[in-house]
Design a protein around this motif. Structure first.
Motif, short mmCIF file in Angstrom:
data_model
loop_
_atom_site.label_atom_id
_atom_site.label_comp_id
_atom_site.label_asym_id
_atom_site.label_seq_id
_atom_site.Cartn_x
_atom_site.Cartn_y
_atom_site.Cartn_z
N UNK A 2 0.84 -1.20 0.00
CA UNK A 2 0.00 0.00 0.00
C UNK A 2 0.87 1.24 0.00
N UNK A 3 0.41 2.29 -0.66
CA UNK A 3 1.08 3.58 -0.62
C UNK A 3 0.30 4.46 0.34
N UNK A 4 0.93 4.93 1.43
CA UNK A 4 0.22 5.74 2.42
C UNK A 4 -0.36 7.01 1.82
N UNK A 5 -1.49 7.45 2.37
CA UNK A 5 -2.21 8.61 1.83
C UNK A 5 -1.38 9.88 1.87
N UNK A 6 -0.40 9.94 2.75
CA UNK A 6 0.41 11.15 2.86
C UNK A 6 1.13 11.46 1.55
N UNK A 7 1.49 10.43 0.78
CA UNK A 7 2.37 10.62 -0.37
C UNK A 7 1.57 10.78 -1.66
N UNK A 8 0.70 11.75 -1.67
CA UNK A 8 -0.16 11.97 -2.84
C UNK A 8 0.48 12.95 -3.81
N UNK A 9 0.05 12.82 -5.06
CA UNK A 9 0.33 13.81 -6.09
C UNK A 9 -1.00 14.46 -6.41
N UNK A 10 -1.66 14.05 -7.52
CA UNK A 10 -3.05 14.47 -7.72
C UNK A 10 -3.92 13.92 -6.59
N UNK A 11 -5.03 14.56 -6.29
CA UNK A 11 -5.87 14.13 -5.17
C UNK A 11 -6.26 12.65 -5.27
N UNK A 12 -6.04 11.92 -4.19
CA UNK A 12 -6.46 10.52 -4.12
C UNK A 12 -5.53 9.53 -4.76
N UNK A 13 -4.47 10.00 -5.40
CA UNK A 13 -3.53 9.09 -6.07
C UNK A 13 -2.10 9.44 -5.69
N UNK A 14 -1.20 8.49 -5.89
CA UNK A 14 0.18 8.64 -5.44
C UNK A 14 0.96 9.65 -6.26
N UNK A 15 1.89 10.31 -5.60
CA UNK A 15 2.88 11.10 -6.31
C UNK A 15 3.65 10.16 -7.24
N UNK A 16 3.85 10.58 -8.48
CA UNK A 16 4.46 9.69 -9.46
C UNK A 16 5.85 9.25 -9.09
N UNK A 17 6.68 10.16 -8.60
CA UNK A 17 8.03 9.80 -8.23
C UNK A 17 8.07 8.84 -7.06
N UNK A 18 7.21 9.08 -6.08
CA UNK A 18 7.16 8.17 -4.93
C UNK A 18 6.73 6.78 -5.37
N UNK A 19 5.71 6.71 -6.22
CA UNK A 19 5.24 5.41 -6.71
C UNK A 19 6.34 4.72 -7.50
N UNK A 20 6.99 5.45 -8.42
CA UNK A 20 8.04 4.83 -9.23
C UNK A 20 9.20 4.36 -8.37
N UNK A 21 9.59 5.15 -7.38
CA UNK A 21 10.68 4.75 -6.50
C UNK A 21 10.33 3.52 -5.68
N UNK A 22 9.09 3.46 -5.22
CA UNK A 22 8.64 2.30 -4.46
C UNK A 22 8.62 1.05 -5.32
N UNK A 23 8.05 1.16 -6.52
CA UNK A 23 7.95 0.02 -7.42
C UNK A 23 9.34 -0.43 -7.89
N UNK A 24 10.23 0.54 -8.14
CA UNK A 24 11.59 0.20 -8.57
C UNK A 24 12.32 -0.58 -7.48
N UNK A 25 12.09 -0.19 -6.21
CA UNK A 25 12.73 -0.90 -5.11
C UNK A 25 12.27 -2.34 -5.02
#
Length: 244
Positions: A2-25
């Motif tokens: 899960x991606x915590x709600x704190x790390x949003x980009x557009x409302x309700x969805x993840x910040x793109x960089x945070x998501x990419x970094x998480x998935x890359x890891x």
């Protein structure tokens, strides 16, 4: 995952960089090669996502919807040139996102986020360098230990090399190379350059430098105007090639 709600980009969805970094890891495991992440959909926050590892390509699924793919990358790309701290501070004063930001609660560059709750990243155009933005950023001990947060800092400035107030864009593909963790609490500089604009997409580069002018991390990314869907099998040549 899960991606915590704190790390949003557009409302309700993840910040793109945070998501990419998480998935890359997740996809990198113990490998040392960079990972290219392609976002095919917006990752929902505080929602169960499934990681499916693969020998050549890993995936992130939201139920029956494929939202991201990851593959190791052999792509070589240059680091965006450094900008002095003083010039970055002057550029930040010209940050256009303070008024009319398309996603004002973004935890990285949103003007409506408190600094303690987000990252006060405010990239503005560097004087005499069209298509180049920069700003200071001071890492904390917590952010230096989490690569996905460095990916986040490398993400948003790339979007401001265009004019997202007039034409909102979202991250659709990203590769980052982290040479070492940032050193808190020394002030760093994040700088981004627009390399190419073609139709509704923009190819950008970003880099993070420390207070000595040494490169800490670099990234290259593809941004796409909101409302335009990028085909899943698109391959960006050159700086965004993905190695199979």
């Amino acid at each position: 995952m899960r991606i915590p709600a704190r790390y949003n980009g557009p409302p309700g969805t993840a910040n793109g960089g945070y998501a990419c970094g998480t998935f890359a890891g997740l996809a990198a495991g113990h490998q040392r090669r960079p990972v290219a992440v392609t976002l095919l959909g917006a990752p929902r926050l505080d929602h169960a996502l499934e990681f499916r590892p693969g020998a050549r390509r890993s995936q992130i699924w939201d139920g029956d919807r494929l939202i991201a793919t990851m593959t190791t990358s052999a792509a070589e790309f240059p680091a965006v040139e450094a900008v002095p701290l003083r010039a970055a501070a002057e550029a930040s004063a010209r940050y256009r996102g303070r008024v009319g930001h398309p996603f004002p609660t973004c935890f990285v560059c949103g003007p409506n986020r408190e600094p303690a709750d987000g990252f006060p990243v405010a990239p503005g155009e560097v004087a005499g360098s069209p298509g180049v933005v920069a700003c200071p950023w001071t890492p904390t001990a917590a952010s230096s230990d989490r690569p996905e947060l460095v990916w986040s800092v490398l993400d948003c400035p790339g979007g401001w090399t265009t004019d997202p107030v007039r034409e909102p864009m979202v991250l659709t593909r990203m590769i980052a190379v982290l040479r070492r963790p940032p050193r808190p609490p020394a002030p760093h500089v994040v700088v981004a350059r627009r390399w190419r604009r073609q139709g509704r997409t923009a190819t950008v580069g970003t880099a993070l430098y420390d207070d000595r002018g040494e490169l800490v991390a670099k990234a290259t990314a593809l941004w796409t105007a909101v409302g335009v869907q990028e085909p899943a099998d698109v391959r960006e040549q050159g700086d965004l090639d993905e190695a199979e």
